[in-house]
Design a protein around this motif. Structure first.
Motif, PDB file in Angstrom:
ATOM      1  N   ALA A  91     -42.884 -45.813  35.207  1.00  0.00           N
ATOM      2  CA  ALA A  91     -43.559 -45.345  36.425  1.00  0.00           C
ATOM      3  C   ALA A  91     -42.684 -44.420  37.250  1.00  0.00           C
ATOM      4  CB  ALA A  91     -44.008 -46.549  37.254  1.00  0.00           C
ATOM      5  N   ASN A  92     -41.377 -44.627  37.225  1.00  0.00           N
ATOM      6  CA  ASN A  92     -40.453 -43.815  38.014  1.00  0.00           C
ATOM      7  C   ASN A  92     -39.710 -42.802  37.154  1.00  0.00           C
ATOM      8  OD1 ASN A  92     -38.981 -45.773  36.656  1.00  0.00           O
ATOM      9  ND2 ASN A  92     -37.445 -45.972  38.276  1.00  0.00           N
ATOM     10  N   ALA A  93     -40.358 -42.331  36.103  1.00  0.00           N
ATOM     11  CA  ALA A  93     -39.702 -41.412  35.175  1.00  0.00           C
ATOM     12  C   ALA A  93     -39.184 -40.165  35.873  1.00  0.00           C
ATOM     13  CB  ALA A  93     -40.671 -41.017  34.065  1.00  0.00           C
ATOM     14  N   ASP A  94     -39.922 -39.656  36.855  1.00  0.00           N
ATOM     15  CA  ASP A  94     -39.479 -38.436  37.534  1.00  0.00           C
ATOM     16  C   ASP A  94     -38.170 -38.655  38.277  1.00  0.00           C
ATOM     17  OD1 ASP A  94     -40.916 -40.147  39.216  1.00  0.00           O
ATOM     18  OD2 ASP A  94     -41.874 -38.525  40.336  1.00  0.00           O
ATOM     19  N   ALA A  95     -38.031 -39.777  38.963  1.00  0.00           N
ATOM     20  CA  ALA A  95     -36.783 -40.075  39.674  1.00  0.00           C
ATOM     21  C   ALA A  95     -35.628 -40.261  38.688  1.00  0.00           C
ATOM     22  CB  ALA A  95     -36.949 -41.319  40.539  1.00  0.00           C
ATOM     23  N   LEU A  96     -35.899 -40.927  37.579  1.00  0.00           N
ATOM     24  CA  LEU A  96     -34.858 -41.153  36.577  1.00  0.00           C
ATOM     25  C   LEU A  96     -34.386 -39.843  35.959  1.00  0.00           C
ATOM     26  CD1 LEU A  96     -36.448 -44.270  34.830  1.00  0.00           C
ATOM     27  CD2 LEU A  96     -34.471 -44.264  36.369  1.00  0.00           C
ATOM     28  N   ILE A  97     -35.314 -38.949  35.684  1.00  0.00           N
ATOM     29  CA  ILE A  97     -34.945 -37.644  35.131  1.00  0.00           C
ATOM     30  C   ILE A  97     -34.140 -36.846  36.154  1.00  0.00           C
ATOM     31  CG2 ILE A  97     -35.879 -35.415  34.388  1.00  0.00           C
ATOM     32  CD1 ILE A  97     -38.186 -37.020  33.080  1.00  0.00           C
ATOM     33  N   GLY A  98     -34.583 -36.882  37.415  1.00  0.00           N
ATOM     34  CA  GLY A  98     -33.851 -36.172  38.460  1.00  0.00           C
ATOM     35  C   GLY A  98     -32.420 -36.653  38.570  1.00  0.00           C
ATOM     36  N   GLU A  99     -32.232 -37.961  38.521  1.00  0.00           N
ATOM     37  CA  GLU A  99     -30.875 -38.525  38.589  1.00  0.00           C
ATOM     38  C   GLU A  99     -30.047 -38.112  37.376  1.00  0.00           C
ATOM     39  OE1 GLU A  99     -31.417 -42.719  38.882  1.00  0.00           O
ATOM     40  OE2 GLU A  99     -32.394 -42.609  40.853  1.00  0.00           O
TER      41      GLU A  99
END
Length: 196
Positions: A91-99
């Protein structure tokens, strides 16, 4: 760099799977990311489903590398994420990719594989794929490869390959950086056939 993501999903007769893949991405669309479905000539209603749940639906050739390159060419954002139609992102793939891409020198990466509700053989295959990626620095398409668009273009994208496009891209990118690992798994949803 714009941290927004273009999620590119190549499809070919994926109607049975597509709604389950696209539904969880609606929250990411609300957060400003885009979903592109690139169809290779489906005859089963995939396009109709995609038009309801994606930002854009593109048409391309039947070879998966062609479809993913076509999606990248039309993408609006600076991060490209290639997602197979039988996979569900965290669900938080975008935040994980950003990090992951915020680390200096990090230009691409992939997720670990999960296989919820799958037979033991499929769970073992997912574990082996993740282990192989850790050891070799190569990534399978099933691991949802993500990459900065500038670097994707610099290495020539997937190119004119009939198969093995994921490993071919990985080898080109690995010359510049080892892939980032996101341990939160991308999983095959229960409607998909097991294996591979």
């Amino acid at each position: 760099m714009n941290s927004s993501i273009s999620i590119i999903i190549p499809v070919l007769d994926e109607a049975r799977l597509l709604s389950t893949t696209l539904a969880p991405l609606q929250d990411m669309r609300q957060r400003g990311h885009e979903v592109l479905v690139v169809d290779g000539g489906s005859r089963d209603g995939s396009v109709t489903i995609a038009r309801k749940l994606a930002d854009r639906v593109l048409m391309s050739g039947p070879v998966r590398a062609q479809r993913m390159d076509a999606g990248a060419d039309s993408a609006r954002h600076d991060i490209l994420l290639f997602l197979h139609a039988d996979r569900i992102l965290p669900a938080n793939a975008d935040a994980l990719i950003g990090e992951a891409l915020a680390v200096p020198g990090q230009i691409w990466g992939r997720f670990d594989l999960g296989s919820l509700g799958a037979p033991l053989s499929s769970r073992m295959q997912a574990t082996l794929t993740t282990w192989h990626s850790l050891v070799t620095g190569l990534a399978r398409g099933s691991q949802a490869i993500f990459v900065e668009r500038a670097w994707f273009e610099k290495v020539g994208g997937f190119g004119a390959v009939m198969s093995g496009e994921d490993l071919a891209l990985s080898r080109k990118l690995k010359r510049h950086a080892w892939p980032a690992r996101i341990a939160a798994p991308v999983v095959r949803h229960e409607g998909a056939p097991h294996g591979g």
